[in-house]
Design an enzyme around this catalytic site. Structure first.
Site, PDB file in Angstrom:
ATOM      1  N   CYS A   5      33.349 110.794  61.381  1.00 48.55           N
ATOM      2  CA  CYS A   5      32.225 109.863  61.289  1.00 48.55           C
ATOM      3  C   CYS A   5      32.650 108.585  60.565  1.00 48.55           C
ATOM      4  CB  CYS A   5      31.062 110.509  60.534  1.00 48.55           C
ATOM      5  SG  CYS A   5      30.331 111.913  61.390  1.00 48.55           S
ATOM      6  N   HIS A  29      23.490 111.221  56.727  1.00 42.46           N
ATOM      7  CA  HIS A  29      24.288 112.223  56.023  1.00 42.46           C
ATOM      8  C   HIS A  29      23.718 112.562  54.650  1.00 42.46           C
ATOM      9  CE1 HIS A  29      28.218 112.613  58.353  1.00 42.46           C
ATOM     10  NE2 HIS A  29      27.476 111.791  59.094  1.00 42.46           N
ATOM     11  N   THR A  99      21.248 128.552  55.645  1.00 47.59           N
ATOM     12  CA  THR A  99      20.890 127.321  54.934  1.00 47.59           C
ATOM     13  C   THR A  99      20.267 126.310  55.883  1.00 47.59           C
ATOM     14  OG1 THR A  99      22.552 127.576  53.193  1.00 47.59           O
ATOM     15  CG2 THR A  99      21.814 125.335  53.666  1.00 47.59           C
ATOM     16  N   TYR A 118       9.666 130.294  47.106  1.00 44.52           N
ATOM     17  CA  TYR A 118      10.964 130.706  47.633  1.00 44.52           C
ATOM     18  C   TYR A 118      10.797 131.897  48.573  1.00 44.52           C
ATOM     19  CZ  TYR A 118      12.947 127.741  43.985  1.00 44.52           C
ATOM     20  OH  TYR A 118      13.276 126.669  43.194  1.00 44.52           O
ATOM     21  N   GLN A 119       9.965 132.853  48.201  1.00 44.63           N
ATOM     22  CA  GLN A 119       9.754 134.037  49.032  1.00 44.63           C
ATOM     23  C   GLN A 119       9.071 133.677  50.343  1.00 44.63           C
ATOM     24  OE1 GLN A 119       7.620 136.693  46.453  1.00 44.63           O
ATOM     25  NE2 GLN A 119       9.474 137.496  45.497  1.00 44.63           N
ATOM     26  N   ASN A 127      13.903 135.923  56.960  1.00 46.29           N
ATOM     27  CA  ASN A 127      14.449 136.966  56.088  1.00 46.29           C
ATOM     28  C   ASN A 127      13.672 136.992  54.779  1.00 46.29           C
ATOM     29  OD1 ASN A 127      15.924 138.775  54.583  1.00 46.29           O
ATOM     30  ND2 ASN A 127      17.921 137.876  55.037  1.00 46.29           N
ATOM     31  N   CYS A 149      12.448 119.517  49.420  1.00 47.88           N
ATOM     32  CA  CYS A 149      12.705 120.657  48.539  1.00 47.88           C
ATOM     33  C   CYS A 149      11.884 120.571  47.253  1.00 47.88           C
ATOM     34  CB  CYS A 149      14.189 120.796  48.244  1.00 47.88           C
ATOM     35  SG  CYS A 149      15.018 119.321  47.646  1.00 47.88           S
ATOM     36  N   SER A 155       6.572 131.482  42.754  1.00 52.01           N
ATOM     37  CA  SER A 155       5.325 132.136  43.165  1.00 52.01           C
ATOM     38  C   SER A 155       4.231 132.024  42.120  1.00 52.01           C
ATOM     39  CB  SER A 155       5.593 133.616  43.477  1.00 52.01           C
ATOM     40  OG  SER A 155       6.463 133.752  44.572  1.00 52.01           O
TER      41      SER A 155
END
Length: 211
Positions: A5, A29, A99, A118-119, A127, A149, A155
């Site tokens: 690149c 990127h 990821t 996260y869960q 998953n 993010c 939780s």
């Protein structure tokens, strides 16, 4: 043999400090906070208008699109919902990995004004037991804010850390979007039904919140 690149860079002066955008003709990127300001977390105070500080001639279209998206975000986050997203060409998006799956789900599913644990995000990515791997994916996110993010919380409602600029930046971003902190994640409450709820309750391996 993969083509190398030809990277280009531009800098945006934002309410959080100077941000460097990097990319090539095929896609964005990275987004990197160069110098942090102390963000004002008062959501009633209008943020400073972002300013493009310049870059090389012939800035690739993905960087132009990313700049427009970030300018809109810092003015009014909800306005980004109708804007085109730049193509993404960081190596993490070229690999078939958990990821990449997590980052794509976060980008496509968790919208303005929502948070996800996260869960929950692990379950959305296929998953439910991979909450710790989700934490690793957050640390690997090369385009924070664009892939939000900062909307991933624990939780119990604790916001955790933030590799995109630190906890103060995460608090500022959530306040900027009008998202209350200290409350359980809001995603999934009627989105995917009871299977998500049961999946979350059956897993306890959640990271410490360092994303």
């Amino acid at each position: 043999m993969a083509e190398t690149c030809k990277m280009k860079y531009s800098v945006l002066d934002s309410p959080l400090g100077k941000m460097e955008l990097s990319g090539c003709e095929r896609g964005l990127h990275g987004i990197r906070l160069l110098s942090g300001k102390t963000p004002n977390t008062d959501p009633t105070e209008a943020p400073a208008t972002p300013e493009v500080l310049g870059g090389p001639e012939g800035v690739p279209e993905p960087l132009v699109q990313c700049t427009a998206w970030l300018e809109a975000y810092f003015r009014e986050p909800a306005a980004t919902e109708g804007l085109p997203l730049p193509a993404l060409h960081h190596p993490v998006f070229q690999q078939d990995s958990f990821t990449r799956q997590v980052l794509w789900k976060l980008l496509k599913v968790v919208k303005f004004g929502e948070t996800v644990s996260y869960q929950q995000l692990a379950a959305l990515a296929g998953n439910p037991k991979a909450a710790r791997a989700v934490g690793g994916a957050m640390r690997s996110n090369p385009v924070p804010i664009l892939i939000p993010c900062h909307r991933v919380v624990r939780s119990d409602g604790a916001i955790g850390h933030y590799s995109g600029g630190g906890q103060a930046v995460k608090e500022w971003l959530l306040a900027h979007e009008g998202i209350p902190t200290g409350q359980p994640a809001s995603k999934g409450l009627g989105l995917t039904g009871t299977w998500l709820k049961s999946s979350f309750e059956s897993t306890s391996s959640e990271p410490s919140g360092r994303n």
